[in-house]
Design an enzyme around this catalytic site. Structure first.
Site, PDB file in Angstrom:
ATOM      1  N   ASP A   2       0.875  -1.180   0.000  1.00 56.79           N
ATOM      2  CA  ASP A   2       0.000   0.000   0.000  1.00 56.79           C
ATOM      3  C   ASP A   2       0.909   1.224   0.000  1.00 56.79           C
ATOM      4  O   ASP A   2       1.831   1.326   0.823  1.00 56.79           O
ATOM      5  CB  ASP A   2      -0.884  -0.022   1.250  1.00 56.79           C
ATOM      6  CG  ASP A   2      -1.621   1.302   1.422  1.00 56.79           C
ATOM      7  OD1 ASP A   2      -1.455   1.938   2.466  1.00 56.79           O
ATOM      8  OD2 ASP A   2      -2.309   1.719   0.471  1.00 56.79           O
ATOM      9  N   ILE A   3       0.708   2.131  -0.945  1.00 54.63           N
ATOM     10  CA  ILE A   3       1.506   3.358  -0.984  1.00 54.63           C
ATOM     11  C   ILE A   3       0.904   4.350   0.004  1.00 54.63           C
ATOM     12  O   ILE A   3      -0.269   4.712  -0.118  1.00 54.63           O
ATOM     13  CB  ILE A   3       1.520   3.960  -2.410  1.00 54.63           C
ATOM     14  CG1 ILE A   3       2.162   2.992  -3.393  1.00 54.63           C
ATOM     15  CG2 ILE A   3       2.221   5.317  -2.406  1.00 54.63           C
ATOM     16  CD1 ILE A   3       3.615   2.674  -3.129  1.00 54.63           C
TER      17      ILE A   3
ATOM     18  N   ASP B 181      -1.292  19.082 -11.923  1.00 50.60           N
ATOM     19  CA  ASP B 181      -0.686  18.956 -13.255  1.00 50.60           C
ATOM     20  C   ASP B 181       0.739  19.473 -13.250  1.00 50.60           C
ATOM     21  O   ASP B 181       1.000  20.662 -13.536  1.00 50.60           O
ATOM     22  CB  ASP B 181      -1.521  19.725 -14.289  1.00 50.60           C
ATOM     23  CG  ASP B 181      -0.962  19.590 -15.684  1.00 50.60           C
ATOM     24  OD1 ASP B 181      -1.286  20.461 -16.520  1.00 50.60           O
ATOM     25  OD2 ASP B 181      -0.193  18.638 -15.944  1.00 50.60           O
TER      26      ASP B 181
ATOM     27  N   GLU C   7       7.037  19.233 -20.833  1.00 50.54           N
ATOM     28  CA  GLU C   7       5.854  18.568 -21.411  1.00 50.54           C
ATOM     29  C   GLU C   7       4.858  19.618 -21.855  1.00 50.54           C
ATOM     30  O   GLU C   7       4.202  19.506 -22.883  1.00 50.54           O
ATOM     31  CB  GLU C   7       5.224  17.633 -20.383  1.00 50.54           C
ATOM     32  CG  GLU C   7       4.062  16.795 -20.918  1.00 50.54           C
ATOM     33  CD  GLU C   7       2.716  17.466 -20.819  1.00 50.54           C
ATOM     34  OE1 GLU C   7       2.621  18.539 -20.175  1.00 50.54           O
ATOM     35  OE2 GLU C   7       1.748  16.966 -21.417  1.00 50.54           O
TER      36      GLU C   7
ATOM     37  N   ASP D  91      -4.657   8.660  -3.690  1.00 53.95           N
ATOM     38  CA  ASP D  91      -4.301   7.415  -3.009  1.00 53.95           C
ATOM     39  C   ASP D  91      -4.581   6.204  -3.900  1.00 53.95           C
ATOM     40  O   ASP D  91      -3.715   5.346  -4.108  1.00 53.95           O
ATOM     41  CB  ASP D  91      -5.113   7.313  -1.716  1.00 53.95           C
ATOM     42  CG  ASP D  91      -4.657   6.149  -0.846  1.00 53.95           C
ATOM     43  OD1 ASP D  91      -5.443   5.719   0.015  1.00 53.95           O
ATOM     44  OD2 ASP D  91      -3.521   5.668  -1.029  1.00 53.95           O
TER      45      ASP D  91
HETATM   46  N1  DTR Z   1      -1.889  17.528 -21.655  1.00 53.71           N
HETATM   47  C1  DTR Z   1      -1.856  17.367 -20.211  1.00 53.71           C
HETATM   48  C2  DTR Z   1      -3.202  17.259 -19.583  1.00 53.71           C
HETATM   49  C3  DTR Z   1      -4.115  16.364 -20.309  1.00 53.71           C
HETATM   50  C4  DTR Z   1      -5.199  16.752 -21.020  1.00 53.71           C
HETATM   51  N2  DTR Z   1      -5.837  15.620 -21.496  1.00 53.71           N
HETATM   52  C5  DTR Z   1      -5.149  14.535 -21.120  1.00 53.71           C
HETATM   53  C6  DTR Z   1      -5.360  13.191 -21.345  1.00 53.71           C
HETATM   54  C7  DTR Z   1      -4.443  12.278 -20.830  1.00 53.71           C
HETATM   55  C8  DTR Z   1      -3.322  12.726 -20.106  1.00 53.71           C
HETATM   56  C9  DTR Z   1      -3.106  14.099 -19.873  1.00 53.71           C
HETATM   57  C10 DTR Z   1      -4.035  14.980 -20.379  1.00 53.71           C
HETATM   58  C11 DTR Z   1      -1.156  18.533 -19.595  1.00 53.71           C
HETATM   59  O1  DTR Z   1      -1.708  19.654 -19.667  1.00 53.71           O
HETATM   60  O2  DTR Z   1      -0.074  18.321 -19.012  1.00 53.71           O
HETATM   61 ZN    ZN Z   2      -0.694  20.766 -18.296  1.00 47.49          ZN
HETATM   62 ZN    ZN Z   3       0.195  17.399 -17.409  1.00 47.14          ZN
HETATM   63 CA    CA Z   4      -2.452   3.824  -0.414  1.00 44.68          CA
END
Ligand code: DTR
Ligand code: ZN
Ligand code: ZN
Ligand code: CA
Length: 350
Positions: free
Chosen positions: A40-41, A134, A168, A298
């Site tokens: 379990d993390i 994000d 990214e 989680d």
């Molecule tokens: N592009 C990613 C966020 C994101 C938007 N739709 C998806 C689908 C699957 C994974 C990630 C994403 C970002 O803004 O980093």
């Molecule tokens: Zn993003």
């Molecule tokens: Zn992202």
């Molecule tokens: Ca956990």
């Protein structure tokens, strides 16, 4: 003689029994550890990583974006924890939009170098905020899974690699660069790449990438075991770092809890929450440590560990060598409850 090894205790029992009987433990037991259930993390550990990333953003102009001091500080933070845990780490540099970018690659020593199972997440945020969901969420969950591998002293059949990507948000720049530097021979050694980008959204859905079927099924089965319904991730193609690997033919999969799209009423019925954005702070300054659903974080952290443990184990084919069969003439003396009397060693489970 049939040996069924239900888990770590079972594996120990088999080793004890083998020692008592003066036989060498079947090779399957050596690999059995890799197929044992993942730990379990602790979500508290993942949240601590998020708090640390928040502090880094706070100390660096409010973000952790490519080309900014907050991003390199994030790389240094993750690298230090992995170095202390026994990983072989590499910081890969690249240039994007006139700034130096960094990928962090961490290899867990051991495993078959011809079968590489990689898990990754982008570590950069947008310039408008700290990027805690994000993608601090994916970065922190992958980090804690890597630390759990170290704590467990896992010795899986496959070689485990973890990655944290730069830039990214500028167009999958870091992961594209990493893949571009792999020879075709190196690419052929990947058994899979699993991507985790936004896995703690405050109004979460539970989405599984519909790419490699084995990875997809591993995640779907895990969530089914929790009684949590999942949906396939349809908007994700090309939208995160798994695309860099998929584009060169490496099997990919991953998890996602949603971004700016609105949760439908049917999804509210399925997952709870509200018929609003999965993450109303997507790419905004409010994407802070307050922008996380702990249950989603989680569950997804535990799903990542489950997939790493399960998919890095050996094949289900019995290894060569001695195979123990039920034979009428074999009787196992009663050594008490410490040793299971019916053990079925037919190869590595899982
Ligand atoms: N592009 C990613 C966020 C994101 C938007 N739709 C998806 C689908 C699957 C994974 C990630 C994403 C970002 O803004 O980093
Ligand atoms: Zn993003
Ligand atoms: Zn992202
Ligand atoms: Ca956990």
């Amino acid at each position: 003689m049939k040996l069924s090894v239900p888990g770590r205790a079972g594996a120990v029992a088999v080793l004890a029994l083998a020692g008592l009987l003066g036989t060498s433990a079947p090779a399957a037991v050596a690999q059995q550890d890799a197929a044992l259930a993942a730990p379990d993390i602790p979500v508290a550990n993942v949240k601590q990583h998020l708090a640390d990333l928040q502090s880094i953003a706070n100390a660096n102009g409010g973000n952790r974006a490519h080309g900014r001091t907050g991003y390199k500080a994030s790389i240094d933070f993750v690298k230090a924890k992995l170095d202390a845990a026994g990983y072989t780490t590499t910081v890969q540099q690249f240039t994007s939009s006139g700034s130096t970018g960094y990928n962090l690659i961490a290899d867990w020593p051991g495993g078959d170098p011809n079968q590489v199972l990689m898990s990754g997440a982008h570590l950069d945020s947008v310039t408008s905020g700290p990027g805690i969901n994000d993608n601090g969420s994916g970065s922190a969950a992958v980090l804690e899974t890597a630390l759990a591998v170290s704590r467990a002293g896992l010795q899986p059949t496959k070689h485990l690699r973890f990655g944290w990507w730069g830039a990214e948000e500028l167009g999958l720049v870091g992961s594209k660069y990493y893949v571009s530097q792999l020879s075709s021979s190196e690419r052929s050694k990947f058994s899979g790449y699993m991507n985790f980008d936004m896995i703690g959204s405050p109004n979460p859905g539970y989405f599984v990438y519909d790419d490699d079927p084995t990875i997809e099924q591993t995640f779907k089965s895990y969530f089914a075991g929790l009684g949590v319904p999942t949906e396939i991730e349809t908007e994700g193609d090309g939208r995160s770092d798994h695309a860099s690997f998929k584009n060169v033919g490496i099997p990919v999969g991953g998890l996602f809890t949603g971004a700016s799209r609105v949760k439908s009423s049917a999804q509210v019925q399925k997952w709870g929450g509200t018929a609003t954005s999965f993450d109303r702070c997507y790419h905004s300054s409010c994407d802070t440590t307050s922008n996380i659903n702990d249950t989603a974080l989680d569950r997804n952290s535990d799903a990542i560990a489950h997939a790493v443990w399960t998919l890095s184990a050996g094949t289900t084919q019995p290894p060569g060598g001695t195979v123990f069969e039920n034979t009428a003439d074999v009787s196992i003396p009663d050594y008490g409850s410490a040793v299971t009397s019916t053990v079925n060693v037919t190869g590595v489970a899982g």
